[in-house]
Design an enzyme around this catalytic site. Structure first.
Site, PDB file in Angstrom:
ATOM      1  N   GLY A 147     -23.425  -3.872  27.578  1.00 33.30           N
ATOM      2  CA  GLY A 147     -24.042  -2.399  28.638  1.00 33.30           C
ATOM      3  C   GLY A 147     -23.285  -1.262  28.840  1.00 33.30           C
ATOM      4  CD  GLU A 181      -2.800  -9.758   3.412  1.00 30.79           C
ATOM      5  OE1 GLU A 181      -2.228  -9.488   2.458  1.00 30.79           O
ATOM      6  OE2 GLU A 181      -2.801  -8.956   3.433  1.00 30.79           O
ATOM      7  CB  THR A 214      -0.664  -0.096   1.251  1.00 30.26           C
ATOM      8  OG1 THR A 214      -1.643  -0.968   1.966  1.00 30.26           O
ATOM      9  CG2 THR A 214      -2.128   1.384   1.241  1.00 30.26           C
ATOM     10  CD  GLN A 257     -26.283  -1.731  22.856  1.00 35.24           C
ATOM     11  OE1 GLN A 257     -25.687  -1.015  22.126  1.00 35.24           O
ATOM     12  NE2 GLN A 257     -27.914  -1.388  23.107  1.00 35.24           N
ATOM     13  CB  THR A 273       1.043  -4.773   9.984  1.00 42.59           C
ATOM     14  OG1 THR A 273      -0.126  -4.055   9.505  1.00 42.59           O
ATOM     15  CG2 THR A 273       0.830  -5.955  10.872  1.00 42.59           C
TER      16      THR A 273
HETATM   17  C1  LIG Z   1      -3.780  -1.496  10.907  1.00 43.54           C
HETATM   18  C2  LIG Z   1      -3.804  -1.013   9.224  1.00 43.54           C
HETATM   19  C3  LIG Z   1      -2.520  -2.116   8.163  1.00 43.54           C
HETATM   20  C4  LIG Z   1      -2.360  -2.150   7.013  1.00 43.54           C
HETATM   21  N1  LIG Z   1      -0.825  -3.299   6.804  1.00 43.54           N
HETATM   22  C5  LIG Z   1      -1.253  -3.209   5.624  1.00 43.54           C
HETATM   23  C6  LIG Z   1       0.300  -3.724   5.076  1.00 43.54           C
HETATM   24  O1  LIG Z   1       1.031  -4.803   6.192  1.00 43.54           O
HETATM   25  N2  LIG Z   1       1.075  -3.608   4.426  1.00 43.54           N
HETATM   26  C7  LIG Z   1       0.206  -3.102   3.220  1.00 43.54           C
HETATM   27  O2  LIG Z   1       0.895  -3.283   2.411  1.00 43.54           O
HETATM   28  N3  LIG Z   1      -1.473  -2.256   4.008  1.00 43.54           N
HETATM   29  C8  LIG Z   1      -1.353  -2.312   4.728  1.00 43.54           C
HETATM   30  N4  LIG Z   1      -2.624  -1.669   5.391  1.00 43.54           N
HETATM   31  C9  LIG Z   1      -3.476  -1.353   3.610  1.00 43.54           C
HETATM   32  C10 LIG Z   1      -4.736  -2.043   3.260  1.00 43.54           C
HETATM   33  O3  LIG Z   1      -4.522  -2.876   3.033  1.00 43.54           O
HETATM   34  C11 LIG Z   1      -5.357  -0.567   2.476  1.00 43.54           C
HETATM   35  O4  LIG Z   1      -6.410  -0.164   3.619  1.00 43.54           O
HETATM   36  C12 LIG Z   1      -6.786  -1.370   2.311  1.00 43.54           C
HETATM   37  O5  LIG Z   1      -6.135  -2.096   1.236  1.00 43.54           O
HETATM   38  C13 LIG Z   1      -7.224  -0.079   1.235  1.00 43.54           C
HETATM   39  O6  LIG Z   1      -6.583   0.863   0.538  1.00 43.54           O
HETATM   40  P1  LIG Z   1      -6.289   2.132   0.837  1.00 43.54           P
HETATM   41  O7  LIG Z   1      -6.575   2.945   2.386  1.00 43.54           O
HETATM   42  O8  LIG Z   1      -5.545   3.542   0.151  1.00 43.54           O
HETATM   43  O9  LIG Z   1      -8.145   2.664   1.335  1.00 43.54           O
HETATM   44  P2  LIG Z   1      -8.345   3.161  -0.646  1.00 43.54           P
HETATM   45  O10 LIG Z   1      -8.346   2.485  -1.613  1.00 43.54           O
HETATM   46  O11 LIG Z   1      -8.337   4.691  -0.875  1.00 43.54           O
HETATM   47  O12 LIG Z   1     -10.273   3.068  -0.781  1.00 43.54           O
HETATM   48  C14 LIG Z   1     -10.827   4.034  -0.142  1.00 43.54           C
HETATM   49  C15 LIG Z   1     -12.680   3.145  -0.008  1.00 43.54           C
HETATM   50  O13 LIG Z   1     -13.363   3.684  -1.254  1.00 43.54           O
HETATM   51  C16 LIG Z   1     -12.973   2.156  -1.263  1.00 43.54           C
HETATM   52  N5  LIG Z   1     -13.106   2.022  -2.698  1.00 43.54           N
HETATM   53  C17 LIG Z   1     -12.044   1.730  -3.560  1.00 43.54           C
HETATM   54  N6  LIG Z   1     -11.958   1.642  -4.751  1.00 43.54           N
HETATM   55  C18 LIG Z   1     -13.498   1.406  -4.996  1.00 43.54           C
HETATM   56  C19 LIG Z   1     -13.557   1.020  -5.844  1.00 43.54           C
HETATM   57  N7  LIG Z   1     -13.267   0.365  -7.404  1.00 43.54           N
HETATM   58  N8  LIG Z   1     -15.041   0.848  -5.850  1.00 43.54           N
HETATM   59  C20 LIG Z   1     -15.964   0.917  -4.750  1.00 43.54           C
HETATM   60  N9  LIG Z   1     -14.902   1.247  -3.364  1.00 43.54           N
HETATM   61  C21 LIG Z   1     -13.873   1.379  -4.035  1.00 43.54           C
HETATM   62  C22 LIG Z   1     -12.433   1.583  -0.668  1.00 43.54           C
HETATM   63  O14 LIG Z   1     -13.371  -0.138  -0.185  1.00 43.54           O
HETATM   64  C23 LIG Z   1     -13.027   2.327   0.630  1.00 43.54           C
HETATM   65  O15 LIG Z   1     -13.898   1.945   1.364  1.00 43.54           O
HETATM   66  C24 LIG Z   1      -3.096  -2.031   5.872  1.00 43.54           C
HETATM   67  C25 LIG Z   1      -3.984  -1.125   6.772  1.00 43.54           C
HETATM   68  C26 LIG Z   1      -4.397  -1.008   8.110  1.00 43.54           C
HETATM   69  C27 LIG Z   1      -5.324   0.441   7.961  1.00 43.54           C
END
Ligand SMILES: Cc1cc2nc3c(=O)[nH]c(=O)nc-3n(C[C@H](O)[C@H](O)[C@H](O)COP(=O)(O)OP(=O)(O)OC[C@H]3O[C@@H](n4cnc5c(N)ncnc54)[C@H](O)[C@@H]3O)c2cc1C
Length: 373
Positions: A333, A236, A117, A330, A149
Site C-alpha cells: 500500500g 554477465e 557502452t 502494491q 559501473t
Molecule cells: C546503471 C547502469 C549500469 C551500467 N553498467 C555498465 C557497465 O558497467 N559497462 C558497460 O559497458 N555498460 C554498462 N551499462 C550500459 C548498458 O549495458 C546499456 O545501457 C544497454 O546495453 C543499452 O544500451 P543503451 O543504453 O545505449 O540503449 P540503446 O542501445 O540506445 O537502446 C535504446 C532502446 O532501443 C532498443 N533497441 C536497440 N536496438 C534494438 C533493436 N535492434 N531492436 C529492438 N529494439 C532495440 C533497446 O532495447 C532500448 O529499449 C550500464 C547501464 C546502466 C543504466
C-alpha cells in the site's frame, strides 16, 4: 557451508549499512579488502592468482546471496568486479598481466570495471567508436564510455576499442580489449551519473584523450575483442539472472512478513484470498526463473553452447523481478511508496535489469535468431 558464510557476512556487515550507503550514493572502499579477506572475490580463479579454485555453483550462491542483501547496488558492484570485468583478464590476459594484477583483484585491493557502452549506443556493440591506434610499443586510445559501473572508483578498466575500421558487413572486426589503469594520463571520469535506482553503486562517464596503453595490455589477439565481449556477456547475463532471483526472493520474504502483520477490515492481509493468490503467482514465477537459470548455468558450466538459454534467462528473470516488484509495492500500500521501506528501493533497483547487460529487446532478437523462423 559457503552459502551460510556469505549470508552471515552480509547480514552482519552489509545489511546494517545499506540505507547509509544509499543516502551517500556510494559504498566505502573498505568493503573490498574485507570481501577479499573472506575469499569472496575471484572464487573460480586459480589459487596461484589468489582465487579459491571453486566452481560455478559457488559463484551462483555468491551472487544470489549478494542480491538478497536488499542492496541491488552492492550485488551489482560485486557482480561487475568478479564476473563481468576481471574475467577478461583471467580468460585472455597474458601470464605476466595475470600474475601482476589478479592477486590484488582477489584481495580487493584493486577494483575493476568493464567499459563497453558508449554515449552513442550500447546495444550495438559492433558500432564502438573509441579508437586504439598503435604507436611503437603503445596503443593510443581516444573516445568515451557511458554508464560504467564502478567507473568513478575502479583502479583497472577493461576497455573495448576499435583498432581498425571494419567493413560494413563485418563491423565487429577490429575491436580489441585493453587493460587500462585509472592513473594513466589522458584518463578522465567526465561525470558521475545520477540514477533512478542502484544509487549506492557509482556509474560514470569516462573520457580517453591520447591515452597511452602499453601494447602488452592488449588482451587476447588484436581485433577479436568483439568475441571476447560476447563470451563474457554470457557470464554477465547469468549473473543478472541470479541477481533477479536473489532480489525477488528477498522482496517476497519481506512482503510476506508485511501482509502477515498488516491488518485491514479486521483481519491480517495474508488472510485475503486475493493477496494469497498474488503471492502464489509471484512465488511461482520466481521458482520458474530459478529453474531456468540453474539449468542454463549447468549447461554453460558443461561447456555447451548455451547462448539461447542464457538469453532466455536474462529476458525472463528481468521481467519476472519487475512483475514481483510491482506486486510487492502494491501489497505494501502507501508504505510501499515510501523511502523508509526497502521494497521501494527494490522496485527502483529492479528496473535496471531489463536494460543493463543487454536489453530485453536484444534478448528477444537473440532468441528469435535461434528459432526456425
Ligand atoms: C546503471 C547502469 C549500469 C551500467 N553498467 C555498465 C557497465 O558497467 N559497462 C558497460 O559497458 N555498460 C554498462 N551499462 C550500459 C548498458 O549495458 C546499456 O545501457 C544497454 O546495453 C543499452 O544500451 P543503451 O543504453 O545505449 O540503449 P540503446 O542501445 O540506445 O537502446 C535504446 C532502446 O532501443 C532498443 N533497441 C536497440 N536496438 C534494438 C533493436 N535492434 N531492436 C529492438 N529494439 C532495440 C533497446 O532495447 C532500448 O529499449 C550500464 C547501464 C546502466 C543504466
Amino acid at each position: 557451508m559457503f552459502r551460510t558464510a556469505i549470508r552471515q557476512f552480509i547480514e552482519r556487515e552489509i545489511m546494517p549499512h545499506v540505507e547509509e550507503w544509499e543516502a551517500a550514493g556510494r559504498m566505502p572502499r573498505s568493503i573490498w579488502p574485507r570481501l577479499g579477506e573472506l575469499g569472496f572475490l575471484g572464487v573460480e580463479y586459480d589459487e596461484k592468482y589468489g582465487g579459491s579454485g571453486a566452481d560455478l555453483r559457488t559463484t551462483m550462491v555468491l551472487h544470489e546471496e549478494c542480491a538478497r542483501s536488499r542492496s541491488g547496488s552492492f550485488a551489482m558492484a560485486v557482480g561487475v568486479h568478479c564476473d563481468m570485468a576481471s574475467p577478461h583478464l583471467y580468460w585472455t590476459g597474458s601470464e605476466a598481466l595475470k600474475t601482476k594484477y589478479l592477486p590484488a583483484m582477489c584481495r580487493g585491493e584493486l577494483l575493476t570495471a568493464i567499459a563497453v557502452t558508449e554515449p552513442g549506443g550500447g546495444s550495438d556493440v559492433a558500432a564502438i567508436r573509441t579508437r586504439a591506434v598503435r604507436d611503437g610499443d603503445h596503443y593510443v586510445l581516444n573516445g568515451s564510455k557511458m554508464f560504467i559501473t564502478n567507473g568513478a572508483t575502479a583502479d583497472v578498466f577493461f576497455v573495448a576499442a576499435r583498432v581498425e575500421a571494419g567493413s560494413a558487413d563485418k563491423r565487429h572486426r577490429g575491436i580489441s580489449m585493453f587493460l587500462v589503469e585509472r592513473n594513466t594520463p589522458g584518463f578522465t571520469v567526465s561525470r558521475t551519473l545520477d540514477k533512478m535506482g542502484m544509487r549506492a553503486s557509482d556509474t560514470a562517464e569516462l573520457a580517453f584523450q591520447d591515452l597511452r596503453v602499453p601494447a602488452d595490455h592488449l588482451l587476447g589477439r588484436e581485433g577479436v575483442g568483439f568475441y571476447e565481449v560476447m563470451r563474457v556477456f554470457q557470464r554477465e547475463r547469468l549473473v543478472a539472472g541470479l541477481h533477479a532471483i536473489g532480489m525477488a526472493d528477498r522482496a517476497l520474504d519481506d512482503t510476506m512478513a508485511y501482509v502477515r502483520e498488516r491488518r485491514a477490515f479486521g483481519a491480517p492481509l495474508s488472510d485475503k484470498q486475493v493477496v494469497r493468490h498474488k503471492l502464489a503467482d509471484c512465488a511461482t514465477q520466481l521458482e520458474a526463473a530459478r529453474a531456468l537459470t540453474y539449468a542454463a548455468c549447468l549447461k554453460y558450466e558443461a561447456g555447451e553452447d548455451a547462448i539461447r538459454e542464457i538469453s532466455m534467462v536474462k529476458l525472463f528473470t528481468a521481467e519476472m523481478v519487475n512483475r514481483v516488484a510491482y506486486d510487492c509495492v502494491q501489497l505494501h500500500g502507501g508504505y510501499g511508496y515510501m523511502r523508509e521501506y526497502p521494497i521501494e528501493r527494490f522496485a527502483r533497483d529492479a528496473r535496471l535489469l531489463p536494460i543493463g547487460g543487454g536489453t530485453s529487446e536484444i534478448m528477444r532478437e537473440i532468441i528469435a535468431k535461434h528459432l526456425p523462423l
